[in-house]
Write an enzyme that holds these catalytic residues in place. Structure first.
Site, PDB file in Angstrom:
ATOM      1  N   LEU A  46       9.732  18.738  -1.238  1.00 13.03           N
ATOM      2  CA  LEU A  46      10.867  19.660  -1.278  1.00 13.03           C
ATOM      3  C   LEU A  46      10.720  20.711  -0.192  1.00 13.03           C
ATOM      4  CD1 LEU A  46      11.653  20.347  -5.064  1.00 13.03           C
ATOM      5  CD2 LEU A  46      12.915  18.922  -3.455  1.00 13.03           C
TER       6      LEU A  46
ATOM      7  N   LYS B 203       7.815  -0.625  -3.202  1.00 13.20           N
ATOM      8  CA  LYS B 203       7.367   0.132  -2.031  1.00 13.20           C
ATOM      9  C   LYS B 203       8.553   0.705  -1.254  1.00 13.20           C
ATOM     10  CE  LYS B 203       5.250   1.719   1.469  1.00 13.20           C
ATOM     11  NZ  LYS B 203       3.995   1.979   2.021  1.00 13.20           N
TER      12      LYS B 203
ATOM     13  N   ASN C 186       9.440   4.817  -0.745  1.00 12.28           N
ATOM     14  CA  ASN C 186       9.598   5.505   0.541  1.00 12.28           C
ATOM     15  C   ASN C 186      11.012   6.055   0.697  1.00 12.28           C
ATOM     16  OD1 ASN C 186       7.018   5.251   1.369  1.00 12.28           O
ATOM     17  ND2 ASN C 186       7.402   3.787   3.014  1.00 12.28           N
TER      18      ASN C 186
ATOM     19  N   ARG D 162       4.727   8.732  16.538  1.00 12.58           N
ATOM     20  CA  ARG D 162       5.821   7.785  16.292  1.00 12.58           C
ATOM     21  C   ARG D 162       6.960   8.438  15.513  1.00 12.58           C
ATOM     22  NH1 ARG D 162       2.528   2.847  13.891  1.00 12.58           N
ATOM     23  NH2 ARG D 162       1.230   4.567  13.169  1.00 12.58           N
TER      24      ARG D 162
ATOM     25  N   CYS E 128       6.619   5.309   8.997  1.00 13.25           N
ATOM     26  CA  CYS E 128       7.053   4.631   7.768  1.00 13.25           C
ATOM     27  C   CYS E 128       8.419   5.067   7.267  1.00 13.25           C
ATOM     28  CB  CYS E 128       6.019   4.852   6.665  1.00 13.25           C
ATOM     29  SG  CYS E 128       4.442   4.124   7.076  1.00 13.25           S
TER      30      CYS E 128
ATOM     31  N   GLU F 111       0.858  -1.193   0.000  1.00 13.86           N
ATOM     32  CA  GLU F 111       0.000   0.000   0.000  1.00 13.86           C
ATOM     33  C   GLU F 111       0.892   1.241   0.000  1.00 13.86           C
ATOM     34  OE1 GLU F 111       0.158   2.024   2.797  1.00 13.86           O
ATOM     35  OE2 GLU F 111       1.491   0.627   3.814  1.00 13.86           O
ATOM     36  N   PHE F 112       0.343   2.370  -0.431  1.00 15.29           N
ATOM     37  CA  PHE F 112       1.126   3.614  -0.481  1.00 15.29           C
ATOM     38  C   PHE F 112       0.393   4.732   0.250  1.00 15.29           C
ATOM     39  CE2 PHE F 112       2.329   1.016  -4.118  1.00 15.29           C
ATOM     40  CZ  PHE F 112       3.720   1.092  -4.119  1.00 15.29           C
TER      41      PHE F 112
ATOM     42  N   ALA G  88      11.749  22.120   3.166  1.00 15.99           N
ATOM     43  CA  ALA G  88      12.832  21.978   4.142  1.00 15.99           C
ATOM     44  C   ALA G  88      12.304  22.196   5.554  1.00 15.99           C
ATOM     45  CB  ALA G  88      13.923  22.995   3.838  1.00 15.99           C
ATOM     46  N   GLY G  89      13.010  21.636   6.525  1.00 13.17           N
ATOM     47  CA  GLY G  89      12.591  21.810   7.911  1.00 13.17           C
ATOM     48  C   GLY G  89      13.334  20.878   8.832  1.00 13.17           C
TER      49      GLY G  89
HETATM   50  C1  UDX Z   1       4.750   8.061   3.952  1.00  9.52           C
HETATM   51  C2  UDX Z   1       4.624   7.983   2.427  1.00  9.52           C
HETATM   52  O1  UDX Z   1       4.351   9.276   1.917  1.00  9.52           O
HETATM   53  C3  UDX Z   1       3.543   6.994   2.024  1.00  9.52           C
HETATM   54  O2  UDX Z   1       3.480   6.867   0.606  1.00  9.52           O
HETATM   55  C4  UDX Z   1       3.853   5.645   2.650  1.00  9.52           C
HETATM   56  O3  UDX Z   1       2.844   4.687   2.327  1.00  9.52           O
HETATM   57  C5  UDX Z   1       3.985   5.782   4.157  1.00  9.52           C
HETATM   58  O4  UDX Z   1       4.978   6.765   4.471  1.00  9.52           O
HETATM   59  P1  UDX Z   1       3.391   9.265   5.914  1.00  9.52           P
HETATM   60  O5  UDX Z   1       4.199   8.498   6.907  1.00  9.52           O
HETATM   61  O6  UDX Z   1       1.930   9.415   6.135  1.00  9.52           O
HETATM   62  O7  UDX Z   1       3.539   8.619   4.430  1.00  9.52           O
HETATM   63  O8  UDX Z   1       4.068  10.717   5.842  1.00  9.52           O
HETATM   64  P2  UDX Z   1       4.362  11.819   4.725  1.00  9.52           P
HETATM   65  O9  UDX Z   1       3.182  12.673   4.494  1.00  9.52           O
HETATM   66  O10 UDX Z   1       5.019  11.237   3.540  1.00  9.52           O
HETATM   67  O11 UDX Z   1       5.419  12.698   5.552  1.00  9.52           O
HETATM   68  C6  UDX Z   1       6.562  12.063   6.150  1.00  9.52           C
HETATM   69  C7  UDX Z   1       7.392  13.037   6.921  1.00  9.52           C
HETATM   70  O12 UDX Z   1       8.132  13.863   6.032  1.00  9.52           O
HETATM   71  C8  UDX Z   1       6.628  13.998   7.837  1.00  9.52           C
HETATM   72  O13 UDX Z   1       7.330  14.107   9.059  1.00  9.52           O
HETATM   73  C9  UDX Z   1       6.645  15.316   7.080  1.00  9.52           C
HETATM   74  O14 UDX Z   1       6.587  16.428   7.945  1.00  9.52           O
HETATM   75  C10 UDX Z   1       7.992  15.229   6.370  1.00  9.52           C
HETATM   76  N1  UDX Z   1       8.079  16.010   5.134  1.00  9.52           N
HETATM   77  C11 UDX Z   1       7.272  15.705   4.064  1.00  9.52           C
HETATM   78  C12 UDX Z   1       9.021  17.037   5.025  1.00  9.52           C
HETATM   79  O15 UDX Z   1       9.770  17.306   5.968  1.00  9.52           O
HETATM   80  N2  UDX Z   1       9.106  17.719   3.846  1.00  9.52           N
HETATM   81  C13 UDX Z   1       8.323  17.440   2.774  1.00  9.52           C
HETATM   82  O16 UDX Z   1       8.481  18.117   1.731  1.00  9.52           O
HETATM   83  C14 UDX Z   1       7.364  16.390   2.890  1.00  9.52           C
END
Ligand code: UDX
Length: 439
Positions: free
Chosen positions: A255, A209, A213, A332, A265, A156-157, A257-258
């Site tokens: 993209l 998958k 990620n 988490r 995941c 799943e994604f 930053a932070g």
């Molecule tokens: C992620 C994948 O996006 C998803 O496809 C997979 O199935 C599970 O893992 P998720 O864990 O819900 O999903 O988080 P996501 O929205 O991708 O964000 C992950 C982390 O990256 C967050 O802490 C977010 O704040 C950070 N992030 C995201 C950034 O720091 N910068 C970005 O540009 C995008």
């Protein structure tokens, strides 16, 4: 969907992945039995109560329960006997030193071998290290050699906060198996002929998958690395990212930053992929760099505060946000939680606030005090740190914040605040890669 295509599906694990799949498959018209050891959770789900914050989940759960197509059970004996297809949706924790722990997954295979007498297909739906599906196949044959079952890797994604939407309208369907008919049957469960479908071997489906990620994680670490250079040379990362993202070969998403990526995941899957590569004698340098940069980003805020405030010891810091991203309740592997821990370690007093956190969550470091809102958190603070970009924090009245604070420093760990508004409130703004750290 026609009557003949409705399937009887058993799902093992009513966590994030299992639950979203269960409600969406029931919505399509399949009969779904979901099995989880957690008796309290099963009872709550059977009464329509969802523990996690996820749009549309309560409504779809209610719909499935009302239609009699969805039930939750505490034993495999109850949940699996009728199932023709069983989906394993348990998690596979990864220890950075030891690698992935497949105990729960193999125990789920054991339940299928013992109780799913009618099952023809075993689906691995949760993210697993490459090679796991073959191990599951071998384990099933060892336990129940007389009966064949087709194993299908069907990752799943889902993104938290939009998991139901991602499940109902996926960008792609990936199914891998040695048995192509079984793979097609699993893809067909979703009844989405227009969604691009990749049919492959088991290992390629698993890797698709993991690599997706890892790519997202590496993309975030890449932009964070560039953000550091932006700070050094006085460039603005948001403008740089905007310019880069307009090239479709790069794309504008992931993209931002932070303080880095977190959640259940990206960090875990990246570590699992590194462990898998190393177990095969390959050192995956881009992946280890992505992990290192992410750890550096988590340390950045406490280092910056220590430098600007002289030291952390005895200073009160207001922390806006604790969950790993807005619109979830998930703590988490949250960067915000890691920052709180580092600040406490440095001797600071941390007063945190988060709309989805109410106290008592085991992830919150000992010593962190919780406030009801940002203004109360800011009372007497030498600095305010924004760690999770909830809308409520971007819409704050910064003059009111300034009145409440003792110091003047605002560290925007998500680059979502408007520096002009902060400065107009006589506060000092520092972002990540906005050319403000060096200044
Ligand atoms: C992620 C994948 O996006 C998803 O496809 C997979 O199935 C599970 O893992 P998720 O864990 O819900 O999903 O988080 P996501 O929205 O991708 O964000 C992950 C982390 O990256 C967050 O802490 C977010 O704040 C950070 N992030 C995201 C950034 O720091 N910068 C970005 O540009 C995008």
């Amino acid at each position: 969907m026609t009557e003949s295509r409705k399937q009887k599906i058993g799902i093992i694990g009513a966590g994030y992945v299992g639950l979203v799949n269960a409600v969406c498959l029931a919505e399509i018209g399949h009969r779904v039995w979901c099995f989880d050891y957690d008796a309290g959770k099963v009872e709550r789900l059977n009464s329509g109560v969802v523990d996690i914050l996820e749009p549309d989940l309560p409504e779809l759960l209610a719909g499935g329960l009302d239609a009699g197509r969805l039930t939750f059970h505490t034993t495999a004996e109850e949940a699996l006997p009728e199932a023709e297809i069983v989906m394993i949706c348990v998690d596979t924790p990864t220890d950075p030193q030891i690698g992935p722990d497949l105990t729960r997954l193999m125990s789920a295979v054991g339940s299928v071998a013992e109780h799913a007498e009618r099952a023809e297909i075993l689906v691995l739906r949760s993210t697993v290290p490459p090679g796991t599906s073959i191990l599951a196949e071998e384990e099933f044959s060892r336990l129940n050699g007389s009966r064949g079952i087709s194993v299908v890797s069907h990752p799943e994604f889902f993104q938290e906060g939009r998991a139901v939407e991602d499940c109902r309208r996926p960008l792609r369907i990936v199914v891998g198996s040695r048995d192509k008919d079984a793979a097609a049957r699993v893809a067909g469960l979703w009844n989405m002929p227009d969604v691009p479908t990749v049919v492959s071997d088991l290992e390629s489906a698993e890797m698709t998958k993991q690599a997706s990620n890892a790519f997202l994680a590496a993309k975030i670490s890449f932009i964070n690395d560039i953000a550091r250079i932006c700070d050094a040379v006085g460039a603005d990362i948001d403008t740089v990212a905007e310019g880069m993202g307009l090239d479709p070969r790069i794309g504008s998403r992931y993209l931002k930053a932070g303080v880095g990526f977190g959640g259940s995941c990206l960090p875990k899957d990246l570590r699992a992929l590194v462990a898998s590569a190393r177990s095969h004698g390959w050192e995956p340098r881009t992946l280890t760099a992505a992990i290192e940069v992410n750890e550096t980003q988590r340390r950045l805020v406490s280092e910056l505060l220590a430098e600007r405030l002289g030291s952390l010891s005895g200073k009160t810091i207001a922390l806006l946000g604790l969950v790993f991203k807005p619109d979830t309740s998930d703590l988490r592997d949250s960067p915000a939680v890691a920052i709180a821990g580092l600040l406490i370690e440095g001797g600071a007093t941390v007063v945190a606030t988060d709309p989805a956190v109410h106290g008592g969550e085991p992830e919150i470091p000992v010593g962190v005090r919780l406030a009801d809102d940002a203004y109360s958190a800011a009372a007497g603070a030498m600095a305010v740190v924004l760690a999770t970009e909830w809308d409520a924090f971007t819409a704050l009245d910064w003059s009111r914040m300034a009145d409440a604070m003792e110091g003047t420093l605002v560290v925007d760990g998500r680059n979502t605040l408007d520096p002009v508004i902060i400065r107009d409130a006589d506060l000092d703004y520092v972002g990540i890669g906005r050319g403000t750290v060096a200044g």
